[in-house]
Design an enzyme around this catalytic site. Sequence first.
Site, mmCIF file in Angstrom:
data_model
loop_
_atom_site.group_PDB
_atom_site.id
_atom_site.type_symbol
_atom_site.label_atom_id
_atom_site.label_comp_id
_atom_site.label_asym_id
_atom_site.label_seq_id
_atom_site.Cartn_x
_atom_site.Cartn_y
_atom_site.Cartn_z
ATOM 1 N N GLY A 14 0.901 -1.295 0.054
ATOM 2 C CA GLY A 14 -0.053 0.101 -0.093
ATOM 3 C C GLY A 14 0.843 1.273 0.096
ATOM 4 O O GLY A 14 1.980 1.306 -0.150
ATOM 5 N N ILE A 16 1.657 4.025 2.468
ATOM 6 C CA ILE A 16 2.539 4.114 3.351
ATOM 7 C C ILE A 16 3.214 2.861 3.803
ATOM 8 O O ILE A 16 4.473 2.687 3.757
ATOM 9 C CB ILE A 16 1.620 4.478 4.896
ATOM 10 C CG1 ILE A 16 1.163 5.805 4.507
ATOM 11 C CG2 ILE A 16 2.850 4.599 6.022
ATOM 12 C CD1 ILE A 16 0.326 6.195 5.835
ATOM 13 N N ASP A 34 0.348 -8.980 1.481
ATOM 14 C CA ASP A 34 -0.894 -8.143 0.942
ATOM 15 C C ASP A 34 -1.660 -8.989 0.074
ATOM 16 O O ASP A 34 -1.194 -9.839 -0.448
ATOM 17 C CB ASP A 34 -0.106 -6.944 0.120
ATOM 18 C CG ASP A 34 -1.007 -5.857 0.247
ATOM 19 O OD1 ASP A 34 -2.111 -5.818 -0.543
ATOM 20 O OD2 ASP A 34 -0.438 -4.469 0.553
ATOM 21 N N GLY A 39 -3.386 -2.794 -2.519
ATOM 22 C CA GLY A 39 -1.802 -2.731 -2.567
ATOM 23 C C GLY A 39 -1.555 -2.871 -4.174
ATOM 24 O O GLY A 39 -2.042 -3.679 -5.031
ATOM 25 N N ALA A 118 -0.087 0.279 12.946
ATOM 26 C CA ALA A 118 -0.360 1.509 12.307
ATOM 27 C C ALA A 118 -1.823 2.132 12.585
ATOM 28 O O ALA A 118 -2.797 1.290 12.345
ATOM 29 C CB ALA A 118 -0.181 1.398 10.962
ATOM 30 N N TYR A 144 -14.326 2.598 10.698
ATOM 31 C CA TYR A 144 -12.992 2.629 10.609
ATOM 32 C C TYR A 144 -11.986 3.080 11.769
ATOM 33 O O TYR A 144 -11.147 2.370 12.355
ATOM 34 C CB TYR A 144 -12.435 3.389 9.228
ATOM 35 C CG TYR A 144 -10.811 3.393 9.087
ATOM 36 C CD1 TYR A 144 -9.995 2.236 8.643
ATOM 37 C CD2 TYR A 144 -10.435 4.851 9.305
ATOM 38 C CE1 TYR A 144 -8.624 2.480 8.599
ATOM 39 C CE2 TYR A 144 -8.958 4.783 9.287
ATOM 40 C CZ TYR A 144 -8.153 3.565 8.875
ATOM 41 O OH TYR A 144 -6.777 3.885 8.662
ATOM 42 N N LYS A 148 -9.968 0.986 14.456
ATOM 43 C CA LYS A 148 -8.540 1.228 14.855
ATOM 44 C C LYS A 148 -8.379 1.433 16.379
ATOM 45 O O LYS A 148 -7.332 0.898 16.988
ATOM 46 C CB LYS A 148 -7.984 2.638 14.049
ATOM 47 C CG LYS A 148 -7.966 2.366 12.591
ATOM 48 C CD LYS A 148 -6.698 1.592 12.602
ATOM 49 C CE LYS A 148 -6.228 1.192 10.881
ATOM 50 N NZ LYS A 148 -5.008 0.532 11.002
#
Length: 325
Positions: A14, A16, A34, A39, A118, A144, A148
């Site tokens: 991806g 980052i 991945d 990606g 992340a 989302y 997280k």
Amino acid sequence: MIRGKRVLVTGGAGFIGSHVAERLAAENAVTVLDDFSVGNPNYLEFLPPERIVDGDVLDEELIRSLVADHDVVVHMAAMMGVRRTLENPLEVLQVNIDGTRNILRAAAESDVERVLFASTSEVYGDVPDVPYHEDDPKAPETNYAVAKYASERFVRAYASKHDLDYTIVRYFNAYGPRQDCSAYGYVIPIFVDRALAGDVIEIHGDGQQTRDFTYIDDAVDATVASLGPNGRNETFNIGTGNETKIRRLAIAVADAIPDADLTHVEHPRPYVIERRCADVSRAKSKLGYEPSTPLDEGIEKTVDYLERNRPDATTDDTTRQSPRR
């Protein structure tokens, strides 16, 4: 920066993830996992094919076998994008929470030295007081962001129970080469793509909304530094500490592209945050982090990359292939 380690980067193809994997690969044996739903394999030219695994973080057996063979896990894989998460709420929770839990279970069963997770600035929600410090209240509003934040809690819980070292990084609007302008894309590549296509850059509302735009090289600097001893069992904001208005951003993009123009439009938005900016004092004091790329310079680099990689761009020996989804 860590050296001589075996590092697994999930979501490493991806935006980052690929930059982090490439930086780490200079001094470590890196493997990328991945599923290539988002990606791009073209981003992994720095790795030999045998170090690239096409697989899913929900595959528990695969995750267990991969994690057991590595010293450090950098967990970047996630289902993201505001519209995408609104359209697929249950899938977002499954991929982002269960995928993280699979990583943590496998790490707890093995001799993994560190798990880096992340996360995102979205965990802070729409708290009006900026800049956000890592210890400020969290008010995630999208699935989302909820996923997280729940994953952050899982990371700390597993670390406490299984004596597992961790690092959590919260990215604030990272941008730069390899970020695309798909339907689930981000404001900078969307602005750039419209301008390169000869269309007017559309600013939603009055353009007074603010974000902390972080050039990818600076974000990677902080990420790899956080894997060192001073990042052990810490959480870091990764931003610049500079609050930029969306109108100012649009002007910077227009200035970088000849004949680009902009306008204000009133379109309903599913989720609007008025202000967002990072307090990066912890990353500066513990990691020696100093974001060094001014917005205008970062925009110019991003424009150059996206211009050279547009689907209709003329290619030659020095031009990369167009990113594909």
